[in-house]
Write a protein that holds these residues in place. Structure first.
Motif, mmCIF file in Angstrom:
data_model
loop_
_atom_site.group_PDB
_atom_site.id
_atom_site.type_symbol
_atom_site.label_atom_id
_atom_site.label_comp_id
_atom_site.label_asym_id
_atom_site.label_seq_id
_atom_site.Cartn_x
_atom_site.Cartn_y
_atom_site.Cartn_z
ATOM 1 N N VAL A 127 21.679 -21.314 2.023
ATOM 2 C CA VAL A 127 21.790 -21.627 3.458
ATOM 3 C C VAL A 127 21.428 -23.097 3.691
ATOM 4 C CG1 VAL A 127 20.956 -21.056 5.776
ATOM 5 C CG2 VAL A 127 21.250 -19.234 4.061
ATOM 6 N N PHE A 128 20.238 -23.485 3.250
ATOM 7 C CA PHE A 128 19.800 -24.881 3.356
ATOM 8 C C PHE A 128 19.579 -25.433 1.945
ATOM 9 C CE2 PHE A 128 17.573 -23.225 7.372
ATOM 10 C CZ PHE A 128 18.648 -23.553 8.192
ATOM 11 N N ASN A 129 19.863 -26.712 1.773
ATOM 12 C CA ASN A 129 19.750 -27.332 0.450
ATOM 13 C C ASN A 129 18.325 -27.874 0.251
ATOM 14 O OD1 ASN A 129 19.974 -29.190 -1.798
ATOM 15 N ND2 ASN A 129 22.166 -28.809 -1.653
ATOM 16 N N ASP A 130 17.491 -27.058 -0.394
ATOM 17 C CA ASP A 130 16.071 -27.413 -0.528
ATOM 18 C C ASP A 130 15.841 -28.696 -1.309
ATOM 19 O OD1 ASP A 130 17.005 -25.918 -2.803
ATOM 20 O OD2 ASP A 130 14.926 -25.693 -3.459
ATOM 21 N N SER A 131 16.675 -28.956 -2.323
ATOM 22 C CA SER A 131 16.450 -30.164 -3.141
ATOM 23 C C SER A 131 16.737 -31.426 -2.337
ATOM 24 C CB SER A 131 17.349 -30.161 -4.388
ATOM 25 O OG SER A 131 17.132 -29.001 -5.146
ATOM 26 N N ALA A 132 17.848 -31.425 -1.610
ATOM 27 C CA ALA A 132 18.199 -32.597 -0.792
ATOM 28 C C ALA A 132 17.166 -32.785 0.321
ATOM 29 C CB ALA A 132 19.604 -32.439 -0.212
ATOM 30 N N ILE A 133 16.753 -31.683 0.942
ATOM 31 C CA ILE A 133 15.757 -31.759 2.016
ATOM 32 C C ILE A 133 14.433 -32.318 1.472
ATOM 33 C CG2 ILE A 133 14.292 -30.370 3.564
ATOM 34 C CD1 ILE A 133 16.729 -28.472 3.924
ATOM 35 N N SER A 163 27.392 -33.446 -2.824
ATOM 36 C CA SER A 163 28.116 -33.842 -1.619
ATOM 37 C C SER A 163 27.177 -34.473 -0.576
ATOM 38 C CB SER A 163 28.827 -32.609 -1.047
ATOM 39 O OG SER A 163 29.306 -32.887 0.240
ATOM 40 N N ILE A 164 26.037 -33.843 -0.346
ATOM 41 C CA ILE A 164 25.099 -34.361 0.665
ATOM 42 C C ILE A 164 24.609 -35.760 0.276
ATOM 43 C CG2 ILE A 164 22.775 -34.063 1.656
ATOM 44 C CD1 ILE A 164 23.236 -30.987 1.431
ATOM 45 N N LEU A 165 24.393 -35.970 -1.036
ATOM 46 C CA LEU A 165 23.747 -37.208 -1.483
ATOM 47 C C LEU A 165 24.719 -38.230 -2.068
ATOM 48 C CD1 LEU A 165 20.663 -35.449 -3.135
ATOM 49 C CD2 LEU A 165 20.729 -36.588 -0.898
ATOM 50 N N LYS A 166 26.028 -38.003 -1.882
ATOM 51 C CA LYS A 166 26.983 -38.847 -2.630
ATOM 52 C C LYS A 166 26.926 -40.318 -2.252
ATOM 53 C CE LYS A 166 30.907 -37.652 0.226
ATOM 54 N NZ LYS A 166 31.970 -36.676 0.369
ATOM 55 N N ASN A 167 26.583 -40.653 -1.014
ATOM 56 C CA ASN A 167 26.509 -42.075 -0.648
ATOM 57 C C ASN A 167 25.077 -42.581 -0.593
ATOM 58 O OD1 ASN A 167 29.349 -42.399 -0.362
ATOM 59 N ND2 ASN A 167 29.213 -41.259 1.570
ATOM 60 N N ASP A 168 24.188 -41.877 -1.259
ATOM 61 C CA ASP A 168 22.770 -42.229 -1.218
ATOM 62 C C ASP A 168 22.348 -42.752 -2.587
ATOM 63 O OD1 ASP A 168 20.003 -42.327 -1.120
ATOM 64 O OD2 ASP A 168 19.830 -40.520 0.109
#
Ligand SMILES: [Zn+2]
Length: 299
Positions: A127-133, A163-168
């Protein structure tokens, strides 16, 4: 070593659902007899923390129960208040483990690793991406200069995380996964290794060693978030690889050793594990905890 648990926040699932919810309470019982582990109830991730990695419109849909039937099918769980609570706690556990690791070296989330969750949609039991968070929470709440590597050794690609972190550029995503496994359309991590079906211990460990070298050359990490999935195991129903339990122990030790050598704190989560026999999955997660203890005393 602190281990944050969420197993008493149980998801109400229909009878015969294929998600092995029970593994978390079994793991908790095994871990509870280890005197070196301090079990701590996972705190809840706040709305603000969830928004570090997720789209506000998606978060509102999850919190209010407005996910469409299709969105719920994609997640694989029917929506319930308890699903929201568990998802918050699971991310809260990784945040807490990460913050603890900064001072204590290593800390664990006895669940988590929900790496298929995208910024604006859930997927594959996530549901939520714990690693990215958690990575973003360290940067926003502790130190904006922290460079973080997410080492994802679950057998499925960390597509949501990528996907969430691709531009980070401050967070490096490394995923080693089965080429023919879900998700069938892969995202681009900073480093992806696709493994063929039937990959054995030796091949896997060689690939991992090379990947850690590559990570070292390409990125200067201060912190590691490690997803220690049990699903590369040979008896996994979904994994398609052929790692032995011993091979998985060597895998974990290689990652912990890498962190120690570079004096990097490390927070780890259990991620997937779908053994034909649930005991074998729980034993592999338990083995990871015991290996971590050997390294924690070296910090
Ligand atoms: Zn998995």
């Amino acid at each position: 070593m602190k281990a944050f648990y969420t197993n008493h926040f149980v998801l109400p699932l229909p009878l015969g659902h294929r998600f092995p919810m029970e593994k978390y309470s079994r793991l908790h019982s095994l871990v509870s007899v280890l005197p070196e582990v301090e079990l701590v109830e996972a705190p809840s991730a706040s709305d603000t923390q969830i928004l570090y990695a997720h789209d506000p419109a998606y978060v509102i849909k999850v919190l209010k129960g407005n996910l469409s039937p299709k969105e719920q099918r994609e997640i694989g769980f029917p929506w319930s208040e308890k699903m929201v609570e568990r998802s918050r706690r699971s991310s809260g556990a990784t945040i807490a483990a990460a913050k603890t690791a900064l001072t204590e070296g290593i800390a664990a989330n006895l669940a988590g690793g929900t790496h298929h969750a995208y910024r604006d949609q859930g997927s594959g039991f996530c549901v939520f991406n714990d690693s990215a968070i958690a990575a973003r929470a360290l940067q926003k709440e502790i130190n904006p200069k922290l460079q973080i590597a997410v080492i994802d050794l679950d057998v499925h690609q960390g597509n949501g995380t990528a996907s969430i972190l691709k531009n980070d550029s401050s967070i490096f995503t490394l995923s080693i996964h089965g080429k023919n496994n879900f998700p069938f359309t892969k995202e681009q991590s900073d480093l992806d290794i696709d493994l063929a079906d039937g990959c054995n211990d030796q091949n896997y460990l060689n690939v991992l060693e090379e990947s850690l070298d590559t990570l070292d050359k390409r990125f200067s990490a201060d912190f590691i978030i490690y997803l220690a999935g049990a699903d590369p195991h040979e008896d996994d129903r979904l994994g398609r690889l052929k790692l032995s339990k011993d091979g998985i122990q060597k895998r974990d030790e290689m990652v912990f050793q890498y962190a120690i050598e570079h004096q990097m704190p490390l927070a780890f989560s259990m991620a997937g594990g779908y053994g034909k026999n649930i005991e074998s999955t729980v034993e592999i997660h338990f083995q990871t905890i015991k290996s971590a203890l050997k390294f924690q005393i070296q910090y």
